[in-house]
Write a protein that holds these residues in place. Structure first.
Motif, PDB file in Angstrom:
ATOM      1  N   GLY A 132      -4.184   7.193  -3.048  1.00 29.92           N
ATOM      2  CA  GLY A 132      -3.791   5.914  -2.471  1.00 29.92           C
ATOM      3  C   GLY A 132      -3.603   4.895  -3.559  1.00 29.92           C
ATOM      4  O   GLY A 132      -4.192   5.003  -4.645  1.00 29.92           O
ATOM      5  N   ALA A 133      -2.753   3.902  -3.312  1.00 32.19           N
ATOM      6  CA  ALA A 133      -2.496   2.847  -4.286  1.00 32.19           C
ATOM      7  C   ALA A 133      -2.256   1.554  -3.534  1.00 32.19           C
ATOM      8  O   ALA A 133      -1.692   1.559  -2.425  1.00 32.19           O
ATOM      9  N   ALA A 134      -2.687   0.449  -4.124  1.00 30.73           N
ATOM     10  CA  ALA A 134      -2.519  -0.847  -3.459  1.00 30.73           C
ATOM     11  C   ALA A 134      -2.431  -1.945  -4.502  1.00 30.73           C
ATOM     12  O   ALA A 134      -3.038  -1.862  -5.578  1.00 30.73           O
ATOM     13  N   THR A 135      -1.669  -2.979  -4.174  1.00 31.42           N
ATOM     14  CA  THR A 135      -1.559  -4.140  -5.040  1.00 31.42           C
ATOM     15  C   THR A 135      -1.440  -5.393  -4.191  1.00 31.42           C
ATOM     16  O   THR A 135      -0.831  -5.375  -3.111  1.00 31.42           O
ATOM     17  N   ALA A 136      -2.011  -6.460  -4.686  1.00 32.06           N
ATOM     18  CA  ALA A 136      -1.868  -7.768  -4.046  1.00 32.06           C
ATOM     19  C   ALA A 136      -0.613  -8.448  -4.557  1.00 32.06           C
ATOM     20  O   ALA A 136      -0.577  -9.673  -4.714  1.00 32.06           O
ATOM     21  N   HIS A 137       0.424  -7.645  -4.826  1.00 33.24           N
ATOM     22  CA  HIS A 137       1.695  -8.116  -5.388  1.00 33.24           C
ATOM     23  C   HIS A 137       1.468  -8.874  -6.694  1.00 33.24           C
ATOM     24  O   HIS A 137       2.131  -9.869  -6.984  1.00 33.24           O
ATOM     25  N   SER A 138       0.506  -8.380  -7.437  1.00 33.99           N
ATOM     26  CA  SER A 138       0.209  -8.935  -8.761  1.00 33.99           C
ATOM     27  C   SER A 138      -0.171  -7.784  -9.672  1.00 33.99           C
ATOM     28  O   SER A 138      -1.022  -6.960  -9.301  1.00 33.99           O
ATOM     29  N   LYS A 154      -9.469  -7.004   8.473  1.00 35.79           N
ATOM     30  CA  LYS A 154      -8.060  -7.213   8.116  1.00 35.79           C
ATOM     31  C   LYS A 154      -7.848  -7.317   6.609  1.00 35.79           C
ATOM     32  O   LYS A 154      -6.735  -7.604   6.157  1.00 35.79           O
ATOM     33  N   ASP A 155      -8.901  -7.048   5.851  1.00 36.17           N
ATOM     34  CA  ASP A 155      -8.811  -7.133   4.389  1.00 36.17           C
ATOM     35  C   ASP A 155      -8.783  -5.747   3.764  1.00 36.17           C
ATOM     36  O   ASP A 155      -9.410  -4.809   4.268  1.00 36.17           O
ATOM     37  N   LEU A 156      -8.074  -5.643   2.651  1.00 38.20           N
ATOM     38  CA  LEU A 156      -8.217  -4.500   1.765  1.00 38.20           C
ATOM     39  C   LEU A 156      -9.169  -4.893   0.650  1.00 38.20           C
ATOM     40  O   LEU A 156      -9.156  -6.033   0.173  1.00 38.20           O
ATOM     41  N   LEU A 157     -10.004  -3.962   0.245  1.00 39.80           N
ATOM     42  CA  LEU A 157     -10.913  -4.188  -0.877  1.00 39.80           C
ATOM     43  C   LEU A 157     -10.322  -3.475  -2.085  1.00 39.80           C
ATOM     44  O   LEU A 157     -10.278  -2.248  -2.140  1.00 39.80           O
ATOM     45  N   LEU A 158      -9.846  -4.233  -3.036  1.00 33.14           N
ATOM     46  CA  LEU A 158      -9.192  -3.670  -4.212  1.00 33.14           C
ATOM     47  C   LEU A 158     -10.208  -3.502  -5.339  1.00 33.14           C
ATOM     48  O   LEU A 158     -10.844  -4.490  -5.763  1.00 33.14           O
ATOM     49  N   PRO A 159     -10.399  -2.280  -5.842  1.00 33.82           N
ATOM     50  CA  PRO A 159     -11.317  -2.088  -6.968  1.00 33.82           C
ATOM     51  C   PRO A 159     -10.862  -2.889  -8.182  1.00 33.82           C
ATOM     52  O   PRO A 159      -9.661  -2.958  -8.486  1.00 33.82           O
ATOM     53  N   VAL A 160     -11.824  -3.474  -8.869  1.00 35.52           N
ATOM     54  CA  VAL A 160     -11.511  -4.309 -10.019  1.00 35.52           C
ATOM     55  C   VAL A 160     -12.489  -4.007 -11.148  1.00 35.52           C
ATOM     56  O   VAL A 160     -13.678  -3.789 -10.924  1.00 35.52           O
ATOM     57  N   HIS A 161     -11.962  -3.965 -12.356  1.00 34.29           N
ATOM     58  CA  HIS A 161     -12.799  -3.791 -13.539  1.00 34.29           C
ATOM     59  C   HIS A 161     -13.514  -5.109 -13.824  1.00 34.29           C
ATOM     60  O   HIS A 161     -12.915  -6.184 -13.718  1.00 34.29           O
ATOM     61  N   PRO A 162     -14.793  -5.069 -14.197  1.00 38.80           N
ATOM     62  CA  PRO A 162     -15.516  -6.326 -14.419  1.00 38.80           C
ATOM     63  C   PRO A 162     -14.909  -7.191 -15.520  1.00 38.80           C
ATOM     64  O   PRO A 162     -14.949  -8.425 -15.426  1.00 38.80           O
ATOM     65  N   VAL A 212       0.851  -1.191   0.000  1.00 37.39           N
ATOM     66  CA  VAL A 212       0.000   0.000   0.000  1.00 37.39           C
ATOM     67  C   VAL A 212       0.883   1.235   0.000  1.00 37.39           C
ATOM     68  O   VAL A 212       1.896   1.291   0.701  1.00 37.39           O
ATOM     69  N   SER A 213       0.493   2.219  -0.795  1.00 39.45           N
ATOM     70  CA  SER A 213       1.200   3.499  -0.841  1.00 39.45           C
ATOM     71  C   SER A 213       0.173   4.606  -0.666  1.00 39.45           C
ATOM     72  O   SER A 213      -0.912   4.565  -1.258  1.00 39.45           O
ATOM     73  N   GLY A 214       0.490   5.602   0.153  1.00 37.99           N
ATOM     74  CA  GLY A 214      -0.463   6.674   0.413  1.00 37.99           C
ATOM     75  C   GLY A 214      -1.532   6.235   1.390  1.00 37.99           C
ATOM     76  O   GLY A 214      -1.345   5.289   2.174  1.00 37.99           O
ATOM     77  N   ASP A 215      -2.667   6.886   1.367  1.00 31.88           N
ATOM     78  CA  ASP A 215      -3.765   6.592   2.294  1.00 31.88           C
ATOM     79  C   ASP A 215      -4.834   5.776   1.578  1.00 31.88           C
ATOM     80  O   ASP A 215      -5.468   6.241   0.628  1.00 31.88           O
ATOM     81  N   TRP A 216      -5.028   4.556   2.043  1.00 35.30           N
ATOM     82  CA  TRP A 216      -6.073   3.702   1.479  1.00 35.30           C
ATOM     83  C   TRP A 216      -7.367   3.977   2.245  1.00 35.30           C
ATOM     84  O   TRP A 216      -7.393   3.885   3.469  1.00 35.30           O
ATOM     85  N   PRO A 217      -8.450   4.344   1.566  1.00 32.24           N
ATOM     86  CA  PRO A 217      -9.643   4.842   2.268  1.00 32.24           C
ATOM     87  C   PRO A 217     -10.339   3.773   3.100  1.00 32.24           C
ATOM     88  O   PRO A 217     -10.296   2.587   2.799  1.00 32.24           O
TER      89      PRO A 217
END
Length: 504
Positions: free
Chosen positions: A298-304, A208-216, A196-201
């Motif tokens: 904010g930015a986040a990745t599941a290392h993928s 304990k989970d992050l919800l990562l936005p995903v395109h359908p 995670v980089s910056g502030d994740w809302p």
């Protein structure tokens, strides 16, 4: 006459099933789409360093390209900066070609077959986009509405509308020019497994989970997993970035090849995003209010690279009362570029900002998608907004020379090589954004002639004034899949275009 039957027929068959009422318009748009893609391809053949083009002979009314196999291609003069040209056909020896895919198929060069398939898809997708174009004439109030008006895609890339992997239903559902709302989802990933980089809302956290936005499309075709509904959003020009109704933009991973590259979000980009955002904000403050950088929230990745997202400010937040923010790529949809005075004013603003940041130590990739202009109520260009810092170039030596501490970054963004820095800015801003707005070499040359004498004399300005203009060799890159990174061509300086290069 051969007309890329596979791609064109496939799209027609799908369209008849999912939206039959659009089929007659699609069919009517095919000849113009072939000419538009052929025009872009002919420009590349005329100006890129293709190893199998052994000579170019410019006549009074035409251009001849000598090929390594002994044949000759004949076509009109190719203005490297024209966006409104219309190459209806070229000749390979005595045979006439009005289809870019057929032409590429008949050129015995490495990787031509795969590129020909892409050209066929570009034609079919462009015809589909044009068939469904129905945009209001009045000025738009919301930033994402301008993105929908860019129907033809990249002004110089033969793959301007190639979207392999997207069905007709996908294009109609997700392409910004089709004016649909996309329902974004989220995928839950343990926070301990994320970068995670910056502030994740808080909205995108669940215990304990992050919800990562995903395109359908990504969830269905790449991740192949279910997702939870999240928010409706409007797709922007890049397709993978979407505007939420309340303003922020969401850059999603969308692992599809669009024009040249497979688009995803690397861990490197996520890790660098907060540092780049801070650097961009600092440098923008040194431009006397002429530039804003949209901050990465904010930015986040599941290392993928296939499961990541960035949240970014909307450019709209930098518009004052009565002002409009328009992506530069959408300017041709207005009447503004037709005024030489307006074009010169815009060029002066863009070059002042671009050269100032380059002198400070950052080369922006300021093409028509990343660069936006803030217009006054009377359409005077006031300021610029730049978004997406993921592919800028940073010179630690230049930053240090100005007393700016270089960011703690390594990797592809960092270079002190002057050629690399100038290629990044001039190739995107002058050969890209300004050329695409001007629409021709003479118009671009006139705008540059009007403003360059007023700009501060720096070695970068001298290189722009006196040398050829760098531009990405987009077709060479598609025909060189084993060569990593960007490849470049040197276009004739628009200030001193060769005779005949403007009459496409």
């Amino acid at each position: 006459m051969y007309h890329s039957p596979t791609a064109e027929a496939e799209v027609a068959e799908e369209l008849a099933a999912v939206r039959p009422g659009l089929l007659p318009r699609y069919t009517a748009e095919l000849p113009g789409a072939r000419a538009a893609v052929l025009t872009r391809l002919w420009r590349a053949l005329a100006h890129e360093p293709l190893p199998w083009v052994t000579g170019r002979v410019s006549g009074a009314h035409s251009l001849a390209l000598r090929l390594a196999d002994g044949r000759t291609l004949h076509g009109p003069h190719a203005d490297p900066y024209a966006t409104g040209g219309h190459v209806a056909a070229v000749r390979l020896d005595r045979e006439r070609y009005d289809d870019p895919a057929r032409l590429m198929t008949d050129l015995p060069v490495p990787h031509a077959a795969g590129f020909a398939v892409e050209l066929g898809h570009s034609v079919a997708s462009l015809a589909l986009s044009r068939a469904d174009a129905d945009h209001p004439k009045e000025w738009s109030a919301r930033d994402w509405e301008w993105e929908q008006r860019v129907v033809d895609g990249h002004p110089f890339h033969p793959n301007c509308r190639s979207r392999p992997g997207f069905s007709v239903a996908d294009q109609l559902a997700y392409g910004p020019e089709h004016r649909q709302v996309v329902e974004l989802g989220t995928v839950a990933v343990p926070a301990a497994e994320c970068l995670v980089s910056g502030d994740w809302p808080r909205e995108l956290r669940d215990g304990k989970d992050l919800l990562l936005p995903v395109h359908p499309w990504q969830a269905t075709h790449v991740l192949k997993r279910s997702y939870a509904p999240w928010r409706p959003a409007h797709p922007l020009m890049s397709l993978r970035t979407l505007a939420l109704p309340d303003g922020p933009h969401v850059k999603t991973a969308l692992s599809a090849r669009l024009t040249s590259s497979v688009r995803d979000i690397s861990a490197y980009s996520v890790g660098a995003s907060a540092v780049l955002s801070a650097l961009g904000t600092d440098l923008a403050a040194r431009t006397d209010g002429l530039l804003h950088i949209t901050r990465t929230l904010g930015a986040a990745t599941a290392h993928s690279p296939d499961l990541a997202a960035l949240l970014r400010e909307s450019p709209q937040v930098y518009a004052g009362p009565g002002e409009r923010v328009i992506p530069v790529a959408a300017l041709p949809a207005t009447s503004l570029p037709g005024s030489p005075g307006w074009l010169a004013a815009f060029a002066r603003l863009a070059l002042t900002v671009g050269l100032r940041l380059l002198d400070l130590g950052v080369a922006l990739e300021a093409h028509g998608q990343n660069l936006l202009v803030v217009l006054a109520a009377d359409s005077t260009p006031l300021r610029l907004v730049y978004r997406d810092l993921a592919d800028i170039r940073i010179s630690p030596a230049r930053l240090s020379r100005h007393g700016i501490t270089p960011p703690a970054l390594t990797g592809r963004l960092i270079t002190d090589d002057e050629t690399t820095l100038r290629r990044k800015l001039f190739g995107s801003l002058v050969a890209g954004a300004l050329a695409g707005t001007a629409g021709s070499g003479p118009a671009l040359g006139a705008a540059l002639s009007a403003v360059l004498p007023d700009l501060p004399r720096t070695p970068d300005l001298t290189a722009l004034r006196e040398g050829p203009l760098p531009a990405k060799a987009l077709t060479l890159m598609r025909l060189s899949p084993d060569t990593p990174g960007d490849q470049w061509t040197a276009l004739p300086n628009p200030l001193v275009l060769e005779p005949g290069t403007s009459d496409q």
